[in-house]
Design a protein around this motif. Structure first.
Motif, mmCIF file in Angstrom:
data_model
loop_
_atom_site.group_PDB
_atom_site.id
_atom_site.type_symbol
_atom_site.label_atom_id
_atom_site.label_comp_id
_atom_site.label_asym_id
_atom_site.label_seq_id
_atom_site.Cartn_x
_atom_site.Cartn_y
_atom_site.Cartn_z
ATOM 1 N N MET A 82 3.182 92.195 41.445
ATOM 2 C CA MET A 82 4.315 93.120 41.388
ATOM 3 C C MET A 82 5.620 92.346 41.229
ATOM 4 S SD MET A 82 3.297 95.882 44.320
ATOM 5 C CE MET A 82 1.816 96.887 44.164
ATOM 6 N N LEU A 83 6.460 92.833 40.332
ATOM 7 C CA LEU A 83 7.724 92.187 40.005
ATOM 8 C C LEU A 83 8.858 93.160 40.267
ATOM 9 C CD1 LEU A 83 8.994 89.602 38.575
ATOM 10 C CD2 LEU A 83 9.012 91.032 36.508
ATOM 11 N N LEU A 84 9.755 92.794 41.197
ATOM 12 C CA LEU A 84 10.944 93.600 41.453
ATOM 13 C C LEU A 84 12.052 93.214 40.498
ATOM 14 C CD1 LEU A 84 11.166 93.630 45.358
ATOM 15 C CD2 LEU A 84 10.897 95.638 43.879
ATOM 16 N N THR A 85 12.664 94.193 39.866
ATOM 17 C CA THR A 85 13.802 93.951 38.988
ATOM 18 C C THR A 85 14.870 95.012 39.234
ATOM 19 O OG1 THR A 85 13.041 95.358 37.153
ATOM 20 C CG2 THR A 85 12.218 93.071 37.205
ATOM 21 N N SER A 86 15.964 94.894 38.518
ATOM 22 C CA SER A 86 17.037 95.874 38.640
ATOM 23 C C SER A 86 16.589 97.264 38.197
ATOM 24 C CB SER A 86 18.230 95.432 37.794
ATOM 25 O OG SER A 86 17.845 95.276 36.429
ATOM 26 N N LEU A 87 15.523 97.340 37.406
ATOM 27 C CA LEU A 87 15.038 98.624 36.887
ATOM 28 C C LEU A 87 13.982 99.262 37.764
ATOM 29 C CD1 LEU A 87 14.816 97.707 33.093
ATOM 30 C CD2 LEU A 87 16.669 98.878 34.296
ATOM 31 N N GLY A 88 13.356 98.479 38.621
ATOM 32 C CA GLY A 88 12.311 99.038 39.469
ATOM 33 C C GLY A 88 11.243 98.012 39.785
ATOM 34 N N LEU A 89 9.985 98.447 39.725
ATOM 35 C CA LEU A 89 8.843 97.616 40.088
ATOM 36 C C LEU A 89 7.816 97.644 38.958
ATOM 37 C CD1 LEU A 89 7.344 96.043 42.473
ATOM 38 C CD2 LEU A 89 6.208 98.237 42.904
ATOM 39 N N SER A 90 7.369 96.467 38.528
ATOM 40 C CA SER A 90 6.307 96.368 37.533
ATOM 41 C C SER A 90 5.037 95.871 38.214
ATOM 42 C CB SER A 90 6.695 95.398 36.408
ATOM 43 O OG SER A 90 7.834 95.852 35.717
ATOM 44 N N VAL A 91 3.908 96.503 37.902
ATOM 45 C CA VAL A 91 2.588 96.057 38.339
ATOM 46 C C VAL A 91 1.900 95.481 37.101
ATOM 47 C CG1 VAL A 91 0.402 96.732 39.410
ATOM 48 C CG2 VAL A 91 2.532 97.922 40.031
ATOM 49 N N ILE A 92 1.523 94.206 37.155
ATOM 50 C CA ILE A 92 1.089 93.493 35.954
ATOM 51 C C ILE A 92 -0.303 92.918 36.175
ATOM 52 C CG2 ILE A 92 1.658 91.661 34.319
ATOM 53 C CD1 ILE A 92 4.579 91.864 35.406
ATOM 54 N N MET A 93 -1.228 93.259 35.294
ATOM 55 C CA MET A 93 -2.602 92.774 35.376
ATOM 56 C C MET A 93 -2.901 91.834 34.216
ATOM 57 S SD MET A 93 -4.254 94.419 37.948
ATOM 58 C CE MET A 93 -2.794 94.062 38.936
#
Length: 284
Positions: A240-251
């Motif tokens: 999971m990556l927190l950014t200014s836009l929200g949260l990305s879940v990356i597989m």
């Protein structure tokens, strides 16, 4: 919430993985001079970056006189200057140094795998291992920074490898855990899991391998194990990556579905996370 197949990153990472390294090098330069520009999610492409970040890069090659066709290369890039040498820089550098130490250990032991392949009967066979880690830094707010590490390489198999690791830090250098992101996890994590499950099910018949391959269309399954350890960092919960836009879940491809389908992701907007009970302080 947006979800999609990120197969385009496979080709770009394969190109990165073919880079040849000859020496040890530490350097700094413009942010995107030598950094990965193919990123797996819209959020990772468009989110805010910290100002004044430069690249540190370390690369090396292991070769052996008794087996000249054997070779082990590694090339690691990571950001520095994310908080002007403060706790976040220290924490990110420690992660990168861990990669470098691991590659050095692999390089030292790589010769043991070359015995058969250095036999003259296999003169046409060359055994090499080429490994690359690149990075992309982000600034979710003045209090939260993150880095997406992309890992790729060729080790002589039918396919190269590639995958991801994320680090998310508060400004004091401490990692963002599920508990600190969601102060009321019993309320929030089922909602987060529902969004993740629905996102991946838009294009697939099951959840990713990482989350247990639960079939879609039968309701939301119980909370999977990666989301049960409240003290774990966000990488262990699904890169999971927190950014200014929200949260990305990356597989990565094997964590998601298959090598052929490539990387997979779900982007969850900030406002949706806040409605689940995420801490507003993350984006202040």
């Amino acid at each position: 919430m947006r979800t999609a197949n990120a197969t385009g990153v496979q080709a770009s990472l394969a190109v990165i993985a073919s880079a040849v390294a000859f020496c040890v090098f530490f350097g700094a330069g413009p942010l995107f001079a030598q950094w990965a520009t193919e990123l797996p999610t819209p959020f990772s492409i468009n989110a805010a970056r910290p100002d004044g970040v430069s690249e540190a890069r370390v690369k090396d090659r292991y070769m052996w006189p008794s087996c000249p066709k054997g070779r082990f290369d590694y090339d690691v890039s990571y950001p520095r200057g994310m908080d002007n040498g403060g706790p976040v820089d220290v924490a990110v550098t420690a992660v990168a140094q861990g990669y470098i130490a691991s590659f050095k250990e692999e390089g030292d032991s790589w010769y043991t795998t070359l015995i058969r392949d250095c036999d003259p009967e296999f003169s046409a066979y060359v055994l090499t291992s080429t490994n690359r880690i690149s990075a992309s830094p982000y600034k979710a707010s003045s209090g939260v920074y993150s880095v997406l590490f992309s890992k790729s390489g060729e080790t002589g198999g039918a396919h190269g490898y590639f995958g991801f690791e994320t680090v998310n830090f508060f400004s004091d250098g401490l990692p963002v855990s599920l508990r600190r992101l969601f102060p009321d996890p019993q309320r929030s994590l089922p909602r987060l899991w529902s969004a993740i499950f629905a996102g991946f099910c838009r294009d697939h018949g099951t959840a990713p391998h990482f989350y247990g391959n639960h079939p879609c269309g039968r309701g939301v399954p119980p909370l999977p194990d990666p989301l049960r350890n409240l003290s774990s960092g966000l990488d262990a919960a699904g890169h999971m990556l927190l950014t200014s836009l929200g949260l990305s879940v990356i597989m990565g491809p094997y964590e998601g579905y298959s090598f052929g389908e490539g990387a997979q992701y779900v982007d969850i907007p900030r406002d949706e996370l806040l409605s689940m009970g995420a801490s507003p302080a993350v984006w202040r």
